[in-house]
Design an enzyme around this catalytic site. Structure first.
Site, PDB file in Angstrom:
ATOM      1  N   LYS A 171       7.331  23.018 -13.672  1.00 11.98           N
ATOM      2  CA  LYS A 171       6.515  21.858 -13.307  1.00 11.98           C
ATOM      3  C   LYS A 171       6.290  21.813 -11.791  1.00 11.98           C
ATOM      4  O   LYS A 171       5.173  21.547 -11.328  1.00 11.98           O
ATOM      5  CB  LYS A 171       7.164  20.558 -13.799  1.00 11.98           C
ATOM      6  CG  LYS A 171       6.288  19.349 -13.462  1.00 11.98           C
ATOM      7  CD  LYS A 171       6.413  18.224 -14.409  1.00 11.98           C
ATOM      8  CE  LYS A 171       5.336  17.186 -14.089  1.00 11.98           C
ATOM      9  NZ  LYS A 171       5.422  16.001 -14.898  1.00 11.98           N
TER      10      LYS A 171
ATOM     11  N   LYS B 210       3.249  11.413 -11.078  1.00 14.96           N
ATOM     12  CA  LYS B 210       2.331  10.590 -11.887  1.00 14.96           C
ATOM     13  C   LYS B 210       3.013   9.264 -12.183  1.00 14.96           C
ATOM     14  O   LYS B 210       4.138   9.241 -12.701  1.00 14.96           O
ATOM     15  CB  LYS B 210       1.991  11.285 -13.207  1.00 14.96           C
ATOM     16  CG  LYS B 210       0.891  12.309 -13.090  1.00 14.96           C
ATOM     17  CD  LYS B 210       0.454  12.768 -14.465  1.00 14.96           C
ATOM     18  CE  LYS B 210      -0.636  13.819 -14.359  1.00 14.96           C
ATOM     19  NZ  LYS B 210      -0.979  14.379 -15.682  1.00 14.96           N
TER      20      LYS B 210
ATOM     21  N   HIS C  55       7.001   8.954 -27.508  1.00 17.54           N
ATOM     22  CA  HIS C  55       6.044   9.817 -26.810  1.00 17.54           C
ATOM     23  C   HIS C  55       6.325  11.303 -27.087  1.00 17.54           C
ATOM     24  O   HIS C  55       5.409  12.070 -27.416  1.00 17.54           O
ATOM     25  CB  HIS C  55       6.080   9.518 -25.310  1.00 17.54           C
ATOM     26  CG  HIS C  55       5.232  10.454 -24.503  1.00 17.54           C
ATOM     27  ND1 HIS C  55       3.874  10.573 -24.683  1.00 17.54           N
ATOM     28  CD2 HIS C  55       5.558  11.369 -23.548  1.00 17.54           C
ATOM     29  CE1 HIS C  55       3.394  11.493 -23.869  1.00 17.54           C
ATOM     30  NE2 HIS C  55       4.394  11.997 -23.169  1.00 17.54           N
TER      31      HIS C  55
ATOM     32  N   ARG D 138      -2.879  21.887 -13.541  1.00 19.41           N
ATOM     33  CA  ARG D 138      -1.900  20.884 -13.965  1.00 19.41           C
ATOM     34  C   ARG D 138      -2.219  20.338 -15.363  1.00 19.41           C
ATOM     35  O   ARG D 138      -1.328  19.876 -16.063  1.00 19.41           O
ATOM     36  CB  ARG D 138      -1.816  19.741 -12.942  1.00 19.41           C
ATOM     37  CG  ARG D 138      -0.739  18.743 -13.305  1.00 19.41           C
ATOM     38  CD  ARG D 138      -0.372  17.794 -12.185  1.00 19.41           C
ATOM     39  NE  ARG D 138       0.672  16.890 -12.645  1.00 19.41           N
ATOM     40  CZ  ARG D 138       1.345  16.064 -11.867  1.00 19.41           C
ATOM     41  NH1 ARG D 138       1.100  16.043 -10.565  1.00 19.41           N
ATOM     42  NH2 ARG D 138       2.269  15.259 -12.363  1.00 19.41           N
TER      43      ARG D 138
ATOM     44  N   HIS E  78      -0.835  16.592 -25.681  1.00 25.66           N
ATOM     45  CA  HIS E  78      -0.914  15.172 -25.330  1.00 25.66           C
ATOM     46  C   HIS E  78      -2.163  14.473 -25.871  1.00 25.66           C
ATOM     47  O   HIS E  78      -2.099  13.299 -26.208  1.00 25.66           O
ATOM     48  CB  HIS E  78      -0.827  14.984 -23.813  1.00 25.66           C
ATOM     49  CG  HIS E  78       0.581  15.132 -23.283  1.00 25.66           C
ATOM     50  ND1 HIS E  78       1.331  16.275 -23.446  1.00 25.66           N
ATOM     51  CD2 HIS E  78       1.377  14.271 -22.604  1.00 25.66           C
ATOM     52  CE1 HIS E  78       2.520  16.113 -22.883  1.00 25.66           C
ATOM     53  NE2 HIS E  78       2.576  14.907 -22.369  1.00 25.66           N
TER      54      HIS E  78
ATOM     55  N   ARG F  94       0.822  -1.231   0.000  1.00 23.34           N
ATOM     56  CA  ARG F  94       0.000   0.000   0.000  1.00 23.34           C
ATOM     57  C   ARG F  94       0.845   1.265   0.000  1.00 23.34           C
ATOM     58  O   ARG F  94       0.397   2.337   0.392  1.00 23.34           O
ATOM     59  CB  ARG F  94      -0.990   0.032   1.170  1.00 23.34           C
ATOM     60  CG  ARG F  94      -2.002  -1.090   1.127  1.00 23.34           C
ATOM     61  CD  ARG F  94      -3.303  -0.708   1.827  1.00 23.34           C
ATOM     62  NE  ARG F  94      -4.258  -1.768   1.713  1.00 23.34           N
ATOM     63  CZ  ARG F  94      -4.439  -2.712   2.626  1.00 23.34           C
ATOM     64  NH1 ARG F  94      -3.746  -2.689   3.743  1.00 23.34           N
ATOM     65  NH2 ARG F  94      -5.323  -3.660   2.444  1.00 23.34           N
TER      66      ARG F  94
ATOM     67  N   GLU G 141      -4.185  17.242 -10.414  1.00 23.00           N
ATOM     68  CA  GLU G 141      -4.760  17.676 -11.688  1.00 23.00           C
ATOM     69  C   GLU G 141      -6.268  17.928 -11.634  1.00 23.00           C
ATOM     70  O   GLU G 141      -7.049  17.390 -12.425  1.00 23.00           O
ATOM     71  CB  GLU G 141      -4.422  16.661 -12.790  1.00 23.00           C
ATOM     72  CG  GLU G 141      -4.491  17.266 -14.188  1.00 23.00           C
ATOM     73  CD  GLU G 141      -3.925  16.359 -15.260  1.00 23.00           C
ATOM     74  OE1 GLU G 141      -2.744  16.027 -15.187  1.00 23.00           O
ATOM     75  OE2 GLU G 141      -4.688  15.978 -16.154  1.00 23.00           O
TER      76      GLU G 141
ATOM     77  N   ASN H 252      -0.481  18.955 -20.125  1.00 22.24           N
ATOM     78  CA  ASN H 252      -0.874  18.013 -21.175  1.00 22.24           C
ATOM     79  C   ASN H 252      -0.968  18.670 -22.541  1.00 22.24           C
ATOM     80  O   ASN H 252      -1.543  18.078 -23.482  1.00 22.24           O
ATOM     81  CB  ASN H 252      -2.230  17.383 -20.839  1.00 22.24           C
ATOM     82  CG  ASN H 252      -2.107  16.408 -19.703  1.00 22.24           C
ATOM     83  OD1 ASN H 252      -1.225  15.563 -19.707  1.00 22.24           O
ATOM     84  ND2 ASN H 252      -2.972  16.532 -18.724  1.00 22.24           N
TER      85      ASN H 252
ATOM     86  N   GLU I  57       9.288  18.044 -24.828  1.00 23.52           N
ATOM     87  CA  GLU I  57       8.681  18.366 -23.522  1.00 23.52           C
ATOM     88  C   GLU I  57       9.280  19.645 -22.945  1.00 23.52           C
ATOM     89  O   GLU I  57       8.633  20.343 -22.174  1.00 23.52           O
ATOM     90  CB  GLU I  57       8.855  17.195 -22.535  1.00 23.52           C
ATOM     91  CG  GLU I  57       8.114  15.916 -22.934  1.00 23.52           C
ATOM     92  CD  GLU I  57       6.655  15.878 -22.498  1.00 23.52           C
ATOM     93  OE1 GLU I  57       6.145  16.876 -21.959  1.00 23.52           O
ATOM     94  OE2 GLU I  57       6.005  14.821 -22.707  1.00 23.52           O
TER      95      GLU I  57
ATOM     96  N   HIS J  23      -1.390  11.470 -28.022  1.00 23.67           N
ATOM     97  CA  HIS J  23      -1.683  10.098 -27.577  1.00 23.67           C
ATOM     98  C   HIS J  23      -2.454   9.325 -28.649  1.00 23.67           C
ATOM     99  O   HIS J  23      -2.254   8.121 -28.829  1.00 23.67           O
ATOM    100  CB  HIS J  23      -2.493  10.105 -26.277  1.00 23.67           C
ATOM    101  CG  HIS J  23      -1.662  10.365 -25.054  1.00 23.67           C
ATOM    102  ND1 HIS J  23      -2.211  10.589 -23.813  1.00 23.67           N
ATOM    103  CD2 HIS J  23      -0.328  10.421 -24.876  1.00 23.67           C
ATOM    104  CE1 HIS J  23      -1.244  10.791 -22.939  1.00 23.67           C
ATOM    105  NE2 HIS J  23      -0.094  10.689 -23.546  1.00 23.67           N
TER     106      HIS J  23
HETATM  107  N1  GLY Z   1       3.234  14.887 -17.716  1.00 18.28           N
HETATM  108  C1  GLY Z   1       2.189  15.717 -17.266  1.00 18.28           C
HETATM  109  C2  GLY Z   1       2.089  15.809 -15.785  1.00 18.28           C
HETATM  110  O1  GLY Z   1       2.947  15.314 -15.065  1.00 18.28           O
HETATM  111  O2  GLY Z   1       1.123  16.337 -15.299  1.00 18.28           O
END
Ligand code: GLY
Length: 366
Positions: free
Chosen positions: A225, A141, A264, A239, A246, A119, A235, A243, A183, A250
């Protein structure tokens, strides 16, 4: 040794990102302190381990090692089960530490294993690609991919420490450098026009792995970031700006089978240029900005749209359906990150699918 440190402020879960050449060696004490008396184990990309594993052993000693095949395909249920079982067998407890050593794939996979191991056990990110150093190793993430789409099974689980050593980039293939650079550009486009201008002048130095240029690019990216993550860790709002590109990207990655046909970062590059063109087509930003972004990305050898991707076989309906798998879909409606200007992206909700389908059809027309 001079290290640049970027703090990520999240209360009791705050941590530092240390950036510099030979940062791994420079952070040896910090890493040993984080590991403490618990059992540590390394989850490493096979290729990275062959090239750089000894440097990590020199710092942490002979701790259990679990290697993972390189490539996005490793972010699957099978590897998640295999790595988790191996971590349990290695005796990593809640007081133990999972050390992720590799690019974004290993960071996401090892981080997700750490988030569910007993956990939740501690983890450390030692990112070895530019993409992981500026994005995926920061912010907590973690995820694996599902049949329905990318990163759909995951958790927010912050690392306890991030060590960003420029020496690992020495062996990174050019194409991976460019993918990571996408990025970096993202941060300029979404919120910092001055940084974008600096990149316009210095992109060649960054891609040539000049230490000073790289350190500046990684530091500014991580600072932006860290600031966004500190404000909106899970998010719920801002946040989502991270993206940019993205959702379009994607969908392109999906039809390329999440393989090295389209990395990516390459998908993100194509997606960002598409987001700017879509914004321009809807009168949200000036056409010249969309053209500038397209040219900047193409000048670095990155794709700036579907037609730049060799052998792409898809259509507007398929792309639209894939975009609707996005995690930002709310009440069945699509959210996109669009732009008003260079350095000014915004979250656009309730996107009308009909004009989007028309836009995709136009983008796919040869
Ligand atoms: N890669 C986008 C984020 O970490 O929110």
């Amino acid at each position: 040794m001079t290290l640049t440190t970027v703090p990520v402020s999240l209360g009791t879960r705050s941590y530092d990102i240390h950036i510099g050449r030979d940062a791994l060696w420079g952070c040896a004490d910090a890493l040993r302190h984080v590991i403490g008396r618990g059992q540590a184990a390394i989850v490493a990309d096979e290729t990275v381990w062959a090239a750089h594993g000894q440097r990590l052993i020199d710092v942490v000693g002979d701790v259990p090692l679990i290697t993972v095949p390189p490539g996005e395909a490793s972010k699957n249920f099978e590897q998640y089960a295999r790595v988790s079982e191996a971590l349990l067998k290695a005796g990593v407890g809640r007081d133990g530490t999972v050390i992720a050593f590799g690019g974004g794939v290993v960071g996401d996979l090892a981080g997700f294993c750490a988030s569910t191991l007993r956990r939740g056990s501690q983890f450390v990110q030692i990112p070895t690609t530019l993409l992981a150093q500026v994005d995926s190793s920061v912010g907590g993430k973690t995820a694996i991919n599902a049949k329905a789409g990318k990163n759909l099974i995951g958790a927010f689980h912050q690392p306890a420490l991030v060590i960003t050593d420029l020496a690992f980039l020495d062996t990174l293939p050019e194409r991976q450098m460019r993918a990571g650079y996408a990025e970096v550009v993202k941060y300029g486009l979404l919120g910092d026009a001055d940084f974008y201008s600096w990149l316009d002048q210095n992109k060649d130095a960054v891609l040539a792995r000049d230490d000073a240029a790289l350190t500046h690019a990684i530091k500014i990216s991580c600072e932006m970031k860290a600031e966004i993550v500190a404000e909106d860790e899970t998010e719920k709002g801002r946040r989502a700006l991270l993206n940019l590109g993205h959702t379009f990207g994607h969908a392109l990655e999906a039809v390329c089978g999440y393989s090295d046909r389209l990395l990516h970062g390459e998908g993100v590059a194509a997606g960002m240029a598409m987001a700017y063109r879509y914004s321009a087509a809807h009168g949200l930003c000036a056409t010249q900005h969309a053209q500038a972004v397209t040219q900047h990305l193409r000048a670095t050898g990155l794709p700036a749209g579907p037609l730049d991707i060799e052998g792409l076989s898809t259509d507007a309906n398929e792309q639209l359906a894939l975009m609707y798998q996005d995690k930002k879909v709310e009440g069945g409606a699509l959210t996109l990150i669009l732009a008003r200007d260079i350095g000014d992206a915004f979250v656009a909700k309730n996107i009308d699918p009909a004009p989007l389908r028309d836009f995709l059809a136009q983008e796919l027309q040869s």
